[in-house]
Design a protein around this motif. Structure first.
Motif, short mmCIF file in Angstrom:
data_model
loop_
_atom_site.label_atom_id
_atom_site.label_comp_id
_atom_site.label_asym_id
_atom_site.label_seq_id
_atom_site.Cartn_x
_atom_site.Cartn_y
_atom_site.Cartn_z
N ILE A 181 29.90 23.03 -11.42
CA ILE A 181 30.04 21.59 -12.34
C ILE A 181 31.33 20.91 -11.99
CG2 ILE A 181 30.23 20.79 -14.45
CD1 ILE A 181 27.47 21.86 -14.00
N SER A 182 31.15 19.60 -11.62
CA SER A 182 32.45 18.72 -11.54
C SER A 182 32.59 17.53 -12.57
CB SER A 182 32.53 18.29 -10.26
OG SER A 182 31.45 17.40 -10.16
N ASP A 183 33.47 16.78 -12.52
CA ASP A 183 33.65 15.69 -13.27
C ASP A 183 32.64 14.72 -13.39
OD1 ASP A 183 36.26 16.37 -14.00
OD2 ASP A 183 37.31 14.98 -12.12
N GLU A 184 31.95 14.70 -12.26
CA GLU A 184 30.51 13.84 -12.30
C GLU A 184 29.72 14.53 -12.89
OE1 GLU A 184 27.16 12.76 -8.77
OE2 GLU A 184 28.79 13.77 -8.21
N GLY A 185 29.37 15.62 -13.31
CA GLY A 185 28.36 16.07 -14.00
C GLY A 185 28.92 15.84 -15.76
N ILE A 186 30.12 15.95 -15.86
CA ILE A 186 30.60 15.99 -17.47
C ILE A 186 30.61 14.41 -17.87
CG2 ILE A 186 32.62 16.03 -19.02
CD1 ILE A 186 31.33 18.92 -18.04
N GLY A 203 36.43 28.12 -17.16
CA GLY A 203 35.84 28.68 -16.05
C GLY A 203 35.42 27.70 -15.16
N CYS A 204 35.22 26.26 -15.51
CA CYS A 204 34.70 25.33 -14.82
C CYS A 204 36.06 24.54 -13.91
CB CYS A 204 34.17 24.20 -15.45
SG CYS A 204 32.52 24.74 -16.40
N SER A 205 36.50 25.30 -12.89
CA SER A 205 37.74 25.21 -12.34
C SER A 205 37.67 23.70 -11.59
CB SER A 205 38.09 26.17 -11.54
OG SER A 205 36.98 26.48 -10.41
N ASN A 206 36.48 23.11 -11.33
CA ASN A 206 36.55 21.81 -10.42
C ASN A 206 36.75 20.55 -11.36
OD1 ASN A 206 35.90 23.23 -8.07
ND2 ASN A 206 33.69 23.01 -8.74
N LEU A 207 37.00 20.66 -12.70
CA LEU A 207 37.13 19.42 -13.76
C LEU A 207 38.70 19.19 -13.57
CD1 LEU A 207 35.19 20.52 -16.87
CD2 LEU A 207 34.37 19.42 -14.49
N THR A 208 38.70 17.92 -13.85
CA THR A 208 40.18 17.21 -13.82
C THR A 208 40.34 16.45 -15.28
OG1 THR A 208 39.74 15.15 -12.96
CG2 THR A 208 39.89 16.96 -11.43
N ASP A 209 41.25 15.77 -15.29
CA ASP A 209 41.63 14.93 -16.41
C ASP A 209 40.38 13.87 -16.47
OD1 ASP A 209 43.68 16.40 -16.78
OD2 ASP A 209 45.21 14.73 -16.17
N ALA A 210 39.89 13.37 -15.58
CA ALA A 210 38.77 12.44 -15.60
C ALA A 210 37.51 12.85 -16.58
CB ALA A 210 37.88 12.42 -14.33
N SER A 211 37.44 14.00 -16.84
CA SER A 211 36.52 14.74 -17.52
C SER A 211 36.96 14.35 -19.15
CB SER A 211 36.18 16.14 -17.42
OG SER A 211 35.47 16.30 -16.13
N LEU A 212 38.22 14.69 -19.29
CA LEU A 212 38.78 14.53 -20.56
C LEU A 212 38.68 13.10 -21.04
CD1 LEU A 212 41.86 16.96 -20.42
CD2 LEU A 212 39.68 17.20 -21.69
N THR A 213 39.09 12.18 -20.19
CA THR A 213 39.00 10.66 -20.36
C THR A 213 37.58 9.99 -20.81
OG1 THR A 213 40.76 10.42 -18.92
CG2 THR A 213 39.75 8.47 -19.50
N ALA A 214 36.61 10.97 -19.90
CA ALA A 214 35.11 10.34 -20.13
C ALA A 214 34.59 10.93 -21.70
CB ALA A 214 34.26 10.99 -19.33
N ASN A 218 33.59 8.64 -24.91
CA ASN A 218 32.08 8.45 -25.18
C ASN A 218 31.53 9.53 -26.17
OD1 ASN A 218 31.00 6.74 -22.75
ND2 ASN A 218 32.44 8.01 -21.76
N CYS A 219 32.39 10.37 -26.42
CA CYS A 219 32.19 11.78 -27.44
C CYS A 219 32.87 11.49 -28.99
CB CYS A 219 31.86 12.98 -26.71
SG CYS A 219 30.57 12.85 -25.60
N PRO A 220 32.83 10.65 -29.64
CA PRO A 220 33.94 10.66 -30.70
C PRO A 220 33.60 11.78 -31.76
CG PRO A 220 32.05 8.99 -31.12
CD PRO A 220 31.82 9.56 -29.60
N ARG A 221 32.58 12.45 -31.85
CA ARG A 221 32.19 13.47 -32.79
C ARG A 221 32.95 15.09 -32.12
NH1 ARG A 221 26.16 12.30 -35.05
NH2 ARG A 221 26.32 9.95 -35.41
N LEU A 222 33.18 15.09 -30.98
CA LEU A 222 33.90 16.40 -30.49
C LEU A 222 34.72 16.87 -31.31
CD1 LEU A 222 34.37 16.04 -26.65
CD2 LEU A 222 32.83 17.78 -28.02
N LYS A 223 34.79 18.28 -31.67
CA LYS A 223 35.81 18.90 -32.48
C LYS A 223 36.59 19.88 -31.80
CE LYS A 223 32.41 18.90 -36.36
NZ LYS A 223 31.86 19.82 -37.49
#
Length: 223
Positions: A181-186, A203-214, A218-223
């Motif tokens: 999984i990469s940022d594109e998927g998130i 363990g999804c080591s391909n993710l970067t700050d781009a995922s956190l920004t998205a 877009n997901c205001p209910r995340l806890k």
């Protein structure tokens, strides 16, 4: 009087056999299903290594009102069990197939056709699952609220696109150790699953700050 009550299937709506897991064989499950029949709503066979497809077919035929079924660690079962559930258990809402390593995409296709009320599905460590299975699943089970895909190492961003397109009610998604999984998927998940409250990407080591920004946008209910 106690014996009469104990043998009356209408008194057994929930059964958890985890504490007896080493003693449970298929015939026990078959006998329970015949005794309880349509009264049984919840059954946990977690860790019952002796239970296989044949006994679960009998179970599915007899217990058609089952809503909650835990098969975590029942390593003998194959796609055949999911076919049985699809055919007979249309009221199923909660299914745990953790570590049922023989499960393939065919199971997900079957569930999507016959178990359209599924809200909670755990496929953790079912590592034969690919994007094709996820596509089939979500087209039929678009009401999923919790989906656990830990250790499904063949899943790619394309699988998350299918979730984005169909699972708008999703609240919990676990992608732990889905290493492709990469940022594109998130980003895809963020755009389609605005009700998301819990997301695990350990363990999804391909993710970067781009995922956190998205996620933040877009997901205001995340806890």
């Amino acid at each position: 009087a106690w014996n009469v009550l104990a043998l009356d299937g209408s008194n057994w709506q929930r059964i958890d056999l985890f504490n007896f897991q080493t003693d449970i064989e298929g015939r026990v499950v078959e006998n329970i299903s015949k005794r309880c029949g349509g009264f049984l709503r919840q059954l946990s066979l977690r860790g019952c290594l002796g239970v296989g497809d044949s006994s679960l077919k009998t179970f599915a035929q007899n217990c058609r009102n089952i809503e909650h079924l835990n098969l975590n660690g029942c390593t003998k079962i194959t796609d055949s069990t999911c076919y049985s559930l699809s055919r007979f258990c249309s009221k199923l809402k909660h299914l745990d197939l953790t570590s049922c390593v023989a499960i393939t995409n065919s199971s997900l296709k079957g569930l999507s056709e016959g178990c359209r009320n599924l809200e909670h599905l755990n496929l953790s460590w079912c590592d034969q699952i690919t994007k094709d299975g996820i596509e089939a699943l979500v087209k039929g089970c678009s009401g999923l609220k919790a989906l656990f895909l830990r250790g499904c190492t063949q899943l790619e961003d394309e699988a998350l696109k299918h979730i984005q397109n169909h699972c708008h009610e999703l609240v919990i998604l676990n992608l732990q150790s889905c290493t492709q999984i990469s940022d594109e998927g998130i980003v895809k998940i963020c755009r389609g699953c605005h009700r998301l409250q819990s997301l695990c990407v350990s363990g999804c080591s391909n993710l970067t700050d781009a995922s956190l920004t998205a996620l933040g946008l877009n997901c205001p209910r995340l806890k």
